[in-house]
Design a protein around this motif. Sequence first.
Motif, PDB file in Angstrom:
ATOM      1  N   GLY A 225       0.721  -1.176  -0.012  1.00 37.31           N
ATOM      2  CA  GLY A 225       0.195   0.088  -0.071  1.00 37.31           C
ATOM      3  C   GLY A 225       0.918   1.426  -0.118  1.00 37.31           C
ATOM      4  O   GLY A 225       0.607   2.196  -0.763  1.00 37.31           O
ATOM      5  N   LEU A 226       1.927   1.362   0.648  1.00 32.96           N
ATOM      6  CA  LEU A 226       3.000   2.434   0.759  1.00 32.96           C
ATOM      7  C   LEU A 226       3.510   2.665  -0.568  1.00 32.96           C
ATOM      8  O   LEU A 226       3.714   3.800  -1.105  1.00 32.96           O
ATOM      9  N   ARG A 227       3.953   1.621  -1.277  1.00 30.91           N
ATOM     10  CA  ARG A 227       4.551   1.746  -2.519  1.00 30.91           C
ATOM     11  C   ARG A 227       3.561   2.181  -3.758  1.00 30.91           C
ATOM     12  O   ARG A 227       3.817   3.032  -4.577  1.00 30.91           O
ATOM     13  N   TYR A 228       2.215   1.665  -3.415  1.00 28.29           N
ATOM     14  CA  TYR A 228       1.275   2.285  -4.311  1.00 28.29           C
ATOM     15  C   TYR A 228       0.887   3.708  -4.115  1.00 28.29           C
ATOM     16  O   TYR A 228       1.078   4.795  -4.933  1.00 28.29           O
ATOM     17  N   ASP A 229       1.148   4.170  -2.603  1.00 32.44           N
ATOM     18  CA  ASP A 229       0.925   5.730  -2.317  1.00 32.44           C
ATOM     19  C   ASP A 229       2.107   6.481  -3.226  1.00 32.44           C
ATOM     20  O   ASP A 229       1.222   7.713  -3.444  1.00 32.44           O
ATOM     21  N   GLU A 230       3.090   6.109  -3.339  1.00 29.66           N
ATOM     22  CA  GLU A 230       4.378   6.716  -3.743  1.00 29.66           C
ATOM     23  C   GLU A 230       3.736   7.114  -5.152  1.00 29.66           C
ATOM     24  O   GLU A 230       4.125   8.368  -5.752  1.00 29.66           O
ATOM     25  N   ILE A 231       3.376   5.955  -6.014  1.00 26.90           N
ATOM     26  CA  ILE A 231       3.157   6.094  -7.407  1.00 26.90           C
ATOM     27  C   ILE A 231       1.787   6.994  -7.539  1.00 26.90           C
ATOM     28  O   ILE A 231       1.954   8.012  -8.515  1.00 26.90           O
ATOM     29  N   LEU A 232       0.929   6.821  -6.688  1.00 25.27           N
ATOM     30  CA  LEU A 232      -0.315   7.686  -6.842  1.00 25.27           C
ATOM     31  C   LEU A 232      -0.200   9.047  -6.500  1.00 25.27           C
ATOM     32  O   LEU A 232      -0.730   9.637  -7.147  1.00 25.27           O
ATOM     33  N   GLU A 233       0.592   9.158  -5.565  1.00 27.53           N
ATOM     34  CA  GLU A 233       1.025  10.654  -5.335  1.00 27.53           C
ATOM     35  C   GLU A 233       1.565  11.496  -6.317  1.00 27.53           C
ATOM     36  O   GLU A 233       1.575  12.862  -6.591  1.00 27.53           O
TER      37      GLU A 233
END
Length: 283
Positions: A225-233
């Motif tokens: 989820g945190l790695r997703y957050d990086e891409i989405l941000e």
Amino acid sequence: MATMTDYQYYFLCFLLYFLSTLLLKSLFKTKNPLNLPPSPPALPIIGHLHLLGPHLFKSLHNLSSKYGPLLYLRFGATRCLAVSTASIATEIFQTNDVTFSDRPPLAFSDKLPFGRYGFFIAPYGNYWKFIKKLCNSELLSARQVEQSRAVRHEELTWFLRKVLESAERKQVLDIGAELMKLTNNSSCRVIMSTRCSDDNDEAERIRQLVKESFEVGAKKAIDVGLRYDEILERVLKQHEESPQIENEDLVDILLKVYQDDKAEFKINRTHLKAFLLGKKRDI
């Protein structure tokens, strides 16, 4: 003297358990304190599974014809209601929608970076209703579908060109994999104006994260989820810095709602990422 085999022993134990359960139920049978709907006779452990035939809709129709339009059924440990008339369906999905429309949370959803803000796991309430309304009026509107026609045409042309080139060179082509790329690229371009199946680092990271999402447990799910957050941000910042006026994608529409102080429901950045994450998992 013949001895009892293991198979005969286990069968006898099961038979005794089965008969004992039926006997105890008949001896101590009391009125149902939960006031449940009518229910056909059930067997221990499997419940009503023995009443289902190869055609589920025919089995449920036969049961409703015999026991009524609203049935309480148990399939193993799963309990459900079978509704067979429009009037009762209206009672459930409109009159008592708050009671029946919610869904149980994931065991570790509160520990995930986006919590229960995803469209498919969000609790039934004002936020879920607002997102549903937004999907119907904006994201899936006739205008938005028509606007994506050019994107879908380009991706389909790219797919057909690759098929023809492989045929001319007499090369083996994995049609299933190419169709998956077609779907992924079309969806990603409509969502955030970028391709997700190109041969670049960003596309590979997205593909890998989607794959891991279906394989991980609770602890690793937080890391994914945190790695997703990086891409989405990064995607959100790119759209904020260079917004598209004429050819808006899904991210542009969501950002407009996010920036609207007069919106029916004030969504935050976590809402945005959770919604986009749900859309990416669909592809």
